[in-house]
Motif scaffolding. Structure first.
Motif, PDB file in Angstrom:
ATOM      1  N   ASN A   1       6.470  11.276  12.815  1.00  0.00           N
ATOM      2  CA  ASN A   1       5.499  10.841  13.504  1.00  0.00           C
ATOM      3  C   ASN A   1       6.487  11.219  15.411  1.00  0.00           C
ATOM      4  O   ASN A   1       6.393  11.288  16.429  1.00  0.00           O
TER       5      ASN A   1
ATOM      6  N   SER B   1       0.822  -0.889  -0.349  1.00  0.00           N
ATOM      7  CA  SER B   1       0.042  -0.055  -0.151  1.00  0.00           C
ATOM      8  C   SER B   1       0.761   1.649  -0.267  1.00  0.00           C
ATOM      9  O   SER B   1       0.976   2.054  -0.737  1.00  0.00           O
ATOM     10  N   TYR B   2       2.031   1.131   0.633  1.00  0.00           N
ATOM     11  CA  TYR B   2       2.898   2.099   0.878  1.00  0.00           C
ATOM     12  C   TYR B   2       3.585   2.533  -0.617  1.00  0.00           C
ATOM     13  O   TYR B   2       3.687   3.810  -0.795  1.00  0.00           O
TER      14      TYR B   2
ATOM     15  N   GLU C   1       1.808   2.397  -3.206  1.00  0.00           N
ATOM     16  CA  GLU C   1       0.587   2.956  -4.527  1.00  0.00           C
ATOM     17  C   GLU C   1       0.378   4.733  -3.843  1.00  0.00           C
ATOM     18  O   GLU C   1      -0.511   4.749  -4.502  1.00  0.00           O
ATOM     19  N   VAL C   2      -0.017   4.033  -2.485  1.00  0.00           N
ATOM     20  CA  VAL C   2       0.034   5.741  -1.896  1.00  0.00           C
ATOM     21  C   VAL C   2       1.605   6.429  -0.678  1.00  0.00           C
ATOM     22  O   VAL C   2       1.118   6.031   0.325  1.00  0.00           O
TER      23      VAL C   2
ATOM     24  N   SER D   1       3.686   7.413   2.250  1.00  0.00           N
ATOM     25  CA  SER D   1       2.902   8.223   3.218  1.00  0.00           C
ATOM     26  C   SER D   1       4.317   9.847   3.444  1.00  0.00           C
ATOM     27  O   SER D   1       5.216   9.640   3.346  1.00  0.00           O
ATOM     28  N   GLU D   2       3.179  10.712   4.145  1.00  0.00           N
ATOM     29  CA  GLU D   2       4.258  11.649   3.972  1.00  0.00           C
ATOM     30  C   GLU D   2       4.453  11.803   5.403  1.00  0.00           C
ATOM     31  O   GLU D   2       6.374  12.522   5.330  1.00  0.00           O
ATOM     32  N   GLY D   3       4.305  11.239   6.065  1.00  0.00           N
ATOM     33  CA  GLY D   3       4.693  11.823   7.681  1.00  0.00           C
ATOM     34  C   GLY D   3       4.222  13.116   8.306  1.00  0.00           C
ATOM     35  O   GLY D   3       4.435  14.090   7.664  1.00  0.00           O
ATOM     36  N   GLN D   4       3.389  12.291   9.509  1.00  0.00           N
ATOM     37  CA  GLN D   4       3.128  13.776  10.245  1.00  0.00           C
ATOM     38  C   GLN D   4       2.772  13.138  12.052  1.00  0.00           C
ATOM     39  O   GLN D   4       3.394  12.422  11.944  1.00  0.00           O
ATOM     40  N   PRO D   5       3.202  14.581  13.002  1.00  0.00           N
ATOM     41  CA  PRO D   5       2.341  14.483  14.442  1.00  0.00           C
ATOM     42  C   PRO D   5       1.452  13.862  13.792  1.00  0.00           C
ATOM     43  O   PRO D   5       0.493  14.110  13.468  1.00  0.00           O
TER      44      PRO D   5
END
Lengths: 230, 75
Positions: B61, B13-14, B16-17, B19-23
């Motif tokens: 995060n 899945s990563y 395909e979409v 992850s941008e990463g955020q807290p």
């Protein structure tokens, strides 16, 4: 439970964007109809829904609509799974969770879940009063200059405006407000920043000290209010 | 003992979409320790705790948690 509902609701869909759209429709529906009066569970559920609603698409898809790990589990379920996996036969945890829960007073939990009060076991370090020479956290500077939302000392994602973006590298604890006003003036002179009033760009002659100081004040006020100054 | 094998045909899945990463404040040890305390538990002190984040992607995060807590361990 929300995760399971979303997975069930979107299970037959194969295109990620369709899954995301349908999950959001379900969240909107639940957020509108969950009763929140006279019970602690409703506000807790609602607060979770609000968090999910604010999630960006990639997070909703990867962390909520995936059927494999990570999964949301109760601690007891998790303990059981671990024990089964490791074939260790022993009594339930020594922690008596029922007794522990009784220690929690209902109103305190409810106030916490609906964000009426904030409770902490550790106070994050940030400046509530703007210091004479303000300083951003190094991580915030790194993020802001790359046009990303900054992560505050309260571990929240904070969007910042273009002016704060320009000033961020200068907020290192070595400059006072007057020096920061001078930097804004230089940026405008160099054509690297456009200041508008009523949608009309101001010339360098229009930029009085009062205007410049007001701009610096607003930026610093926003940064300190967002727990970004250290 | 069978050796683990690596396949390259699976699409994650990563991929395909990404992850941008955020807290995520709700995952911070301060919040978890607070809730644990409310339920009568005795969690580790936040400035001397150990945190393991599974699937942390680029650390969007985890990194902001670790920076102000140098005496805690984040993996």
């Amino acid at each position: 439970m929300i995760r399971r509902m979303m997975i069930y609701h979107t299970g037959r869909l194969t295109v990620p964007i369709r899954k995301i759209q349908q999950a959001r429709a379900l969240i909107d529906f639940l957020a509108r109809w969950v009763p929140t009066q006279d019970n602690a569970y409703g506000p807790l559920l609602k607060s979770e829904l609000e968090i999910i609603k604010k999630s960006r698409d990639y997070y909703l898809f990867l962390d909520h609509l995936e059927e494999h790990w990570p999964q949301a589990l109760g601690l007891e379920d998790l303990f059981r799974k671990i024990r089964k996996k490791r074939s260790v036969h022993q009594a339930e945890s020594d922690i008596n969770t029922e007794d522990s829960r009784k220690l929690l007073k209902k109103d305190r939990l409810q106030a916490y879940t609906i964000n009426m009060v904030e409770l902490h076991t550790y106070q994050p370090v940030f400046q509530r009063i703007i210091p004479e020479k303000p300083r951003l956290s190094p991580l915030a500077v790194y993020q802001i200059v790359r046009s990303r939302p900054a992560t505050s000392q309260r571990h929240e994602s904070v969007p910042v405006n273009r002016l704060a973006q320009r000033l961020a590298p200068c907020l290192d604890g070595s400059r006072n407000r007057s020096e920061l006003s001078g930097i804004i003036r230089e940026l405008v002179e160099q054509g690297r920043l456009v200041v508008k009033k009523d949608d009309i760009p101001l010339t360098i002659a229009d930029l009085t000290e009062e205007i410049l100081d007001g701009m610096v004040d607003r930026v610093l006020h926003n940064l300190s209010g967002s727990a970004l100054l250290v | 003992m069978d050796q683990p094998t690596c396949t390259t045909d699976k699409i994650y899945s990563y991929d395909e979409v990404p992850s941008e990463g955020q807290p995520f404040p709700q995952s911070h040890p301060v919040r978890m320790a607070t809730i644990a305390r409310l339920f009568g538990m005795s969690p580790a002190a936040v400035d001397h705790c150990r945190v393991l984040e599974l699937g942390c992607a680029g650390g969007g995060n985890l990194t902001p948690m670790a920076l102000p807590l140098p005496r805690s361990a984040f993996e």
